[in-house]
Enzyme design. Structure first.
Site, PDB file in Angstrom:
ATOM      1  N   HIS A  40       4.071  -4.977  -2.732  1.00 19.96           N
ATOM      2  CA  HIS A  40       2.986  -4.431  -3.559  1.00 19.96           C
ATOM      3  C   HIS A  40       3.459  -3.139  -4.232  1.00 19.96           C
ATOM      4  CE1 HIS A  40      -0.271  -6.571  -1.175  1.00 19.96           C
ATOM      5  NE2 HIS A  40       0.658  -6.489  -0.235  1.00 19.96           N
ATOM      6  N   GLU A 128       4.042  -1.679   0.724  1.00 16.77           N
ATOM      7  CA  GLU A 128       3.630  -1.013  -0.504  1.00 16.77           C
ATOM      8  C   GLU A 128       4.737  -0.080  -0.971  1.00 16.77           C
ATOM      9  OE1 GLU A 128       0.810  -1.243  -2.255  1.00 16.77           O
ATOM     10  OE2 GLU A 128      -0.708  -2.079  -0.887  1.00 16.77           O
ATOM     11  N   HIS A 166       2.574  -9.587  -4.555  1.00 16.55           N
ATOM     12  CA  HIS A 166       1.124  -9.773  -4.457  1.00 16.55           C
ATOM     13  C   HIS A 166       0.636 -10.667  -5.598  1.00 16.55           C
ATOM     14  CE1 HIS A 166      -2.922  -7.608  -3.420  1.00 16.55           C
ATOM     15  NE2 HIS A 166      -2.899  -8.858  -3.030  1.00 16.55           N
ATOM     16  N   ASP A 176       0.588  -6.657  -9.193  1.00 19.06           N
ATOM     17  CA  ASP A 176       1.690  -5.931  -8.549  1.00 19.06           C
ATOM     18  C   ASP A 176       2.628  -6.884  -7.809  1.00 19.06           C
ATOM     19  OD1 ASP A 176      -0.522  -6.271  -6.684  1.00 19.06           O
ATOM     20  OD2 ASP A 176       0.508  -4.895  -5.322  1.00 19.06           O
TER      21      ASP A 176
HETATM   22 ZN   LIG Z   1      -1.039  -5.397  -3.944  1.00 22.50          ZN
END
Ligand SMILES: [Zn+2]
Length: 199
Positions: A40, A128, A166, A176
């Site tokens: 992400h 992330e 994602h 993303d």
């Molecule tokens: Zn995401």
């Protein structure tokens, strides 16, 4: 390269800041199955990197702790009540923070499906990267991400060759990690690191 190791679901060498936003993964024959990794991007406020609150806490870390202050930015009013998390967050300088034990289910993917299986949070690890859909990621982010993925592949071999964005698992909702994310570069680095460890 830095050698990351995973012990009891925790990445050694990462800061561990537990998020309340997790629960148990569903089990198959008493064991959670972890068969993929989701990449992400996130930045708070959007497209601003490295921003902190008055206490010096990175806004993304506050967000995953349910401690984002809606008064700190207009955008925060729209997300401060969300309960989300990821297993790992990699900042622009490569610093890694873990929020949820890999053996537990983090809340990063939302409604999603991969190879016909729904609810990707059940069986994936969420990572992330600090970034957005409009900026290059940093060199050290690729290096650290590849090192972390290598460690995950060794601890959870079923994740091998199941890297996804994602946007791949929620294509109508999510964009993303974005078009600037270099999948080929990541795969090449992971391949090199996996080869190194195999020697
Ligand atoms: Zn995401």
């Amino acid at each position: 390269m830095q050698n990351f190791l995973i012990k009891d679901g925790l990445l050694q060498g990462a800061n561990f800041i537990p998020s309340p936003n997790f629960n148990a993964r569903p089990t198959i024959q008493g064991k959670p199955t972890i068969t993929g990794i989701v990449i992400h991007n996130i930045s708070l406020p959007p497209s601003q990197f490295g921003k902190t609150d008055k206490t010096g806490t990175h806004f993304v870390k506050s967000f995953f702790q349910n401690q984002l202050n809606p008064d700190d930015h207009e955008y925060f009013k729209t997300i401060a009540n969300l309960q989300v998390s990821a297993h790992l967050f990699i900042e622009r300088n490569g610093q890694v923070t873990q929020f949820v034990n890999f053996d537990d289910r983090a809340w990063h993917a939302g409604q999603s499906s991969y190879l016909g299986r729904a609810n990707c949070n059940d069986f994936t690890i969420g990572i992330e990267l600090e970034g957005d859909d409009f900026s290059e990621f940093t060199d050290v982010q690729y290096d650290v991400l590849a090192q972390v993925i290598t460690a995950i592949h060794h601890a959870y071999p079923a994740t091998h060759r199941h890297l996804m964005g994602h946007s791949d698992i929620a294509p109508n909702r999510k964009t993303d990690p974005g078009e600037f994310f270099e999948w080929g570069r990541l795969r090449q680095l992971v391949g090199e690191f996996m080869g190194d460890l195999g020697k």
